[in-house]
Scaffold this active site. Structure first.
Site, short mmCIF file in Angstrom:
data_model
loop_
_atom_site.label_atom_id
_atom_site.label_comp_id
_atom_site.label_asym_id
_atom_site.label_seq_id
_atom_site.Cartn_x
_atom_site.Cartn_y
_atom_site.Cartn_z
N GLU A 25 8.07 5.37 -1.74
CA GLU A 25 8.11 5.77 -0.33
C GLU A 25 7.16 6.93 0.00
O GLU A 25 6.58 6.95 1.08
CB GLU A 25 9.54 6.19 0.04
CG GLU A 25 10.52 5.05 0.11
CD GLU A 25 10.30 4.15 1.31
OE1 GLU A 25 10.30 4.67 2.45
OE2 GLU A 25 10.14 2.94 1.12
N ILE A 26 7.03 7.88 -0.90
CA ILE A 26 6.27 9.10 -0.63
C ILE A 26 4.90 9.08 -1.32
O ILE A 26 3.90 9.46 -0.73
CB ILE A 26 7.04 10.36 -1.08
CG1 ILE A 26 8.44 10.41 -0.46
CG2 ILE A 26 6.26 11.63 -0.80
CD1 ILE A 26 8.48 10.63 1.02
#
Length: 161
Positions: A25-26
């Site tokens: 996600e990051i």
């Protein structure tokens, strides 16, 4: 590395799965440019980080480009925060609270037994409706291949059967 320890999480595979979600996600550059992703807002990049400064509650900052209020290491939408805060008796949106919410979401998808037994691919696909970067979802955003996610998982100490 998640804030929650292995014992509280229910095992090292679960902690590795949390790390893999953050990787997906990051991404490593933004994890390094932030507080391990815990203070990241949706739409952030390593070259243009969008960060929040208080963990008192979910920041609820709307990003119109992404039509989203996602925030934190696991990109939780604001509309879900109060439900989990109540359910889990969480005092805030701190790193530990974010870890607990992500583990609860994984549990709700029935993925914990797969993580615990090392059936990595099944766990990822069971959680694909939560995390847009996982294969098998309908969000039409960037998706990471399960092979890349598995490398991130094993690099974080996760065991695959």
């Amino acid at each position: 590395m998640p804030t929650i320890d292995s014992q509280a999480a229910g095992g090292s595979n679960r902690c590795a799965f949390l790390d893999m979600i953050a990787f997906s996600e990051i991404g490593p550059p933004l994890l390094a440019a932030s507080q391990n992703g815990y203070n990241v807002l949706v739409g952030s990049t390593a070259s243009h980080p969008l960060l929040f400064s208080s963990y008192a509650t979910h920041p609820n900052i709307f990003n119109p480009t992404f039509d989203s209020t996602a925030a934190g290491r696991y990109q939780l939408l604001y509309r879900y925060f109060s439900h989990y805060a109540t359910q889990l008796s969480l005092p805030d949106f701190s790193p530990l609270s974010q870890d607990k919410i992500a583990l609860c979401q994984i549990k709700e998808q029935g993925a914990l037994p797969f993580i615990d037994s090392g059936d990595f691919s099944s766990a990822v696909y069971r959680c694909s409706n939560i995390w847009a970067s996982f294969p098998g979802n309908i969000y039409q955003q960037h998706v990471n291949p399960v092979s890349s996610l598995q490398i991130a998982y094993t690099d974080a100490g996760g065991k695959v059967a």
